[in-house]
Design a protein around this motif. Structure first.
Motif, PDB file in Angstrom:
ATOM      1  N   ILE A  39       0.860  -1.214  -0.018  1.00  0.00           N
ATOM      2  CA  ILE A  39       0.089  -0.002  -0.008  1.00  0.00           C
ATOM      3  C   ILE A  39       0.936   1.097  -0.031  1.00  0.00           C
ATOM      4  O   ILE A  39       1.345   1.595   1.143  1.00  0.00           O
ATOM      5  N   GLU A  40       1.137   1.946  -1.003  1.00  0.00           N
ATOM      6  CA  GLU A  40       2.165   2.957  -1.250  1.00  0.00           C
ATOM      7  C   GLU A  40       1.105   4.248  -0.962  1.00  0.00           C
ATOM      8  O   GLU A  40       0.352   4.576  -2.056  1.00  0.00           O
ATOM      9  N   PHE A  41       1.290   4.589   0.371  1.00  0.00           N
ATOM     10  CA  PHE A  41       0.451   5.876   0.644  1.00  0.00           C
ATOM     11  C   PHE A  41       0.586   7.160  -0.293  1.00  0.00           C
ATOM     12  O   PHE A  41      -0.438   7.857  -0.353  1.00  0.00           O
ATOM     13  N   ALA A  42       1.826   7.428  -0.678  1.00  0.00           N
ATOM     14  CA  ALA A  42       1.974   8.444  -1.636  1.00  0.00           C
ATOM     15  C   ALA A  42       1.248   8.451  -2.845  1.00  0.00           C
ATOM     16  O   ALA A  42       0.873   9.547  -3.402  1.00  0.00           O
ATOM     17  N   HIS A  43       1.132   7.302  -3.243  1.00  0.00           N
ATOM     18  CA  HIS A  43       0.348   7.044  -4.703  1.00  0.00           C
ATOM     19  C   HIS A  43      -1.075   6.495  -4.545  1.00  0.00           C
ATOM     20  O   HIS A  43      -1.458   6.105  -5.733  1.00  0.00           O
ATOM     21  N   LEU A  44      -1.711   6.794  -3.613  1.00  0.00           N
ATOM     22  CA  LEU A  44      -2.819   5.967  -3.091  1.00  0.00           C
ATOM     23  C   LEU A  44      -3.803   6.528  -4.164  1.00  0.00           C
ATOM     24  O   LEU A  44      -4.850   5.831  -4.383  1.00  0.00           O
ATOM     25  N   PHE A  45      -3.996   7.935  -4.653  1.00  0.00           N
ATOM     26  CA  PHE A  45      -5.043   8.442  -5.597  1.00  0.00           C
ATOM     27  C   PHE A  45      -4.504   8.624  -6.807  1.00  0.00           C
ATOM     28  O   PHE A  45      -5.062   9.450  -7.669  1.00  0.00           O
ATOM     29  N   GLN A  81      -0.250  -0.653 -14.546  1.00  0.00           N
ATOM     30  CA  GLN A  81      -0.295  -1.075 -13.229  1.00  0.00           C
ATOM     31  C   GLN A  81      -0.791   0.007 -12.312  1.00  0.00           C
ATOM     32  O   GLN A  81      -0.597   1.246 -12.557  1.00  0.00           O
ATOM     33  N   LEU A  82      -1.346  -0.531 -11.101  1.00  0.00           N
ATOM     34  CA  LEU A  82      -2.034   0.449 -10.169  1.00  0.00           C
ATOM     35  C   LEU A  82      -0.878   1.071  -9.485  1.00  0.00           C
ATOM     36  O   LEU A  82       0.247   0.303  -9.143  1.00  0.00           O
ATOM     37  N   SER A  83      -0.681   2.431  -9.338  1.00  0.00           N
ATOM     38  CA  SER A  83       0.349   3.071  -8.588  1.00  0.00           C
ATOM     39  C   SER A  83       0.658   2.763  -7.327  1.00  0.00           C
ATOM     40  O   SER A  83       1.689   2.850  -6.953  1.00  0.00           O
ATOM     41  N   TRP A  84      -0.587   2.331  -6.497  1.00  0.00           N
ATOM     42  CA  TRP A  84      -0.078   2.411  -5.200  1.00  0.00           C
ATOM     43  C   TRP A  84       0.091   0.759  -4.863  1.00  0.00           C
ATOM     44  O   TRP A  84       0.496   0.608  -3.567  1.00  0.00           O
ATOM     45  N   PHE A  85       0.121  -0.058  -5.758  1.00  0.00           N
ATOM     46  CA  PHE A  85       0.503  -1.287  -5.312  1.00  0.00           C
ATOM     47  C   PHE A  85       1.452  -2.061  -6.538  1.00  0.00           C
ATOM     48  O   PHE A  85       1.305  -2.147  -7.429  1.00  0.00           O
ATOM     49  N   PHE A 140      -5.316  -5.994  -0.221  1.00  0.00           N
ATOM     50  CA  PHE A 140      -4.737  -4.774   0.388  1.00  0.00           C
ATOM     51  C   PHE A 140      -5.934  -3.462   0.366  1.00  0.00           C
ATOM     52  O   PHE A 140      -5.934  -2.553   1.180  1.00  0.00           O
ATOM     53  N   ALA A 141      -6.481  -3.506  -0.860  1.00  0.00           N
ATOM     54  CA  ALA A 141      -7.471  -2.404  -1.071  1.00  0.00           C
ATOM     55  C   ALA A 141      -8.666  -2.659   0.016  1.00  0.00           C
ATOM     56  O   ALA A 141      -8.947  -1.608   0.653  1.00  0.00           O
ATOM     57  N   ILE A 142      -8.969  -3.848   0.283  1.00  0.00           N
ATOM     58  CA  ILE A 142     -10.211  -4.063   1.324  1.00  0.00           C
ATOM     59  C   ILE A 142      -9.549  -3.888   2.493  1.00  0.00           C
ATOM     60  O   ILE A 142     -10.334  -2.931   3.761  1.00  0.00           O
ATOM     61  N   TYR A 143      -8.433  -4.273   2.943  1.00  0.00           N
ATOM     62  CA  TYR A 143      -7.611  -4.212   4.157  1.00  0.00           C
ATOM     63  C   TYR A 143      -7.558  -2.619   4.583  1.00  0.00           C
ATOM     64  O   TYR A 143      -7.822  -2.212   5.834  1.00  0.00           O
ATOM     65  N   LEU A 144      -7.164  -1.772   3.620  1.00  0.00           N
ATOM     66  CA  LEU A 144      -6.945  -0.356   3.816  1.00  0.00           C
ATOM     67  C   LEU A 144      -8.123   0.045   4.294  1.00  0.00           C
ATOM     68  O   LEU A 144      -8.387   1.070   5.039  1.00  0.00           O
ATOM     69  N   THR A 145      -9.087  -0.017   3.255  1.00  0.00           N
ATOM     70  CA  THR A 145     -10.680   0.717   3.284  1.00  0.00           C
ATOM     71  C   THR A 145     -11.253   0.302   4.805  1.00  0.00           C
ATOM     72  O   THR A 145     -11.640   1.152   5.558  1.00  0.00           O
TER      73      THR A 145
END
Lengths: 146, 244
Positions: free
Chosen positions: B142-148, B157-161, B178-183
């Motif tokens: 989960i890369e918080f800097a690229h979450l959005f 690919q997804l920026s945050w993963f 990890f999307a479900i874990y974080l949410t």
């Protein structure tokens, strides 16, 4: 219990109870739980947490999830009944709160029933795009054209 | 207020260190005030159950669909940190229950002490959660800097993963866990922060002597909110940390 609750200058005192009467609280018959009961509930919750961890170490196959949820439900019931005092709450408050779990079960039942009865292409557990090519995100299409 | 022909209903303070409570003018009795507020709060808590319920439904749906992804994802979490946080929340739920009891029995010092311990539990929980998030960030799960940032234009690919250690390689849609874990944990964590703030507010009132056997409604309601936070975590812990 005095016949009148009138105080000089005020319409009423706190409630219909005699505050010094029977060790009752003033605001109706509110249940005050004993410290010992709260401690017993806490110990039970901590033991059940240990059991949850222990049960997850043993391979019961797909039953592991069910076992974990069953133990969690017991823990949740303890928190709701004792810590949240629902056991001694009014009928309407019990109905309002506990009905949320009824509606939640409808959400779970219909969601999971849909999934269990749905056929997904050849491989039962993977979704496929309807066309025979790799799906790419629209944001990457511009780069590919260049 | 006697201009409308009503007298204020006043709950007297049980001692010099406490304040009396004036029942809001639109209620006839303290019991009516207490039960109205409590019914409203239970209704609010029911909506909270449904908020998290939708997320749990998403969890179960994808868990059934991609169980290898969830098993491998669960292995990336430290189960003992999850168990520690579970114990911290259970203990803080107990201190909160004891705090409400102290208010019901007009024990001002104990009310402040138990509320303080509950806030301490909230802080410990959040610190542990912070280090867990930090580890996920470092492993590219989960890369918080690229979450959005959505999808990376160059790689698709997804920026945050990025999963640069490749721990989720070989399972479909590794980011899903990890999307479900974080949410779920972030919305839960928000509730922990709000709950801790409410308990601090209770402590301010308690220090002034607002809460006693005659009037402890706000303590009771904040207590219920805090127990709900514990209730949600009781289910999150095995689902996220012990699925492997």
């Amino acid at each position: 219990m005095s016949a009148s609750n009138d105080n000089a200058g005020h319409g009423h005192t706190a409630s219909g109870h005699d505050a010094h009467g029977h060790g009752e609280l003033q605001m109706g018959h509110h249940h005050v739980s004993s410290s010992a009961m709260f401690l017993n509930v806490l110990i039970a919750l901590l033991i059940l947490t240990a059991i949850t961890v222990g049960a997850s170490r043993i391979d019961f196959g797909s039953a592991n999830l069910l076992i974990a949820m069953a133990i969690a439900s017991v823990k949740a019931s303890l928190v709701i009944a004792f810590f949240m005092h629902v056991k001694w709450d009014t009928a309407i408050n019990k109905i309002v709160f506990l009905s949320s779990f009824l509606f939640l079960s409808l959400l779970f039942i219909f969601t999971l029933a849909d999934q269990a009865t749905r056929r997904m292409d050849d491989q039962a557990l993977t979704t496929k795009t309807p066309v025979d090519k790799q799906w790419v995100h629209p944001s990457t299409l511009a780069e590919q054209k260049q | 207020m006697s201009h409308d022909g009503h007298h204020s209903v006043v709950i007297p303070a049980p001692g010099p260190e406490f304040q009396s409570h004036t029942v809001a003018h639109h209620f006839d009795t303290p019991v009516q005030e207490f039960q109205s507020a409590k019914l409203g709060f239970w209704l609010f808590l029911a909506t909270e159950i449904l908020l998290f319920g939708g997320l749990f439904a998403a969890y179960f749906y994808y868990h059934q669909m991609y169980h290898e992804t969830f098993h491998l994802g669960g292995q990336q979490l430290d189960w003992w940190l999850g168990a520690l946080n579970t114990s911290v929340l259970l203990l803080s739920s107990w201190t909160m229950a004891m705090g409400v009891r102290s208010a019901q029995t007009s024990q001002k010092g104990k009310l402040l002490m138990y509320c303080g311990l509950t806030v301490l539990g909230a802080v410990i929980f959040l610190v542990i959660k912070f280090f867990e998030y930090k580890a996920k960030n470092e492993h590219g799960l989960i890369e918080f800097a690229h979450l959005f940032d959505g999808y990376n234009g160059a790689t698709g690919q997804l920026s945050w993963f990025t999963d640069h250690d490749g721990v989720m390689a070989g399972v479909p849609h590794g980011h899903l866990f990890f999307a479900i874990y974080l949410t779920m944990t972030a919305i839960h964590g928000l509730h922990v922060i709000i709950g801790a703030g409410l308990i601090v507010w209770i402590m301010k009132g308690a220090a002034k002597g607002r809460f006693h056997a005659g009037y402890y409604l706000p303590v009771d309601l904040v207590g219920l909110y805090w127990h709900l936070v514990d209730l949600i975590w009781i289910f999150l812990f095995p689902l996220l940390y012990l699925v492997s």
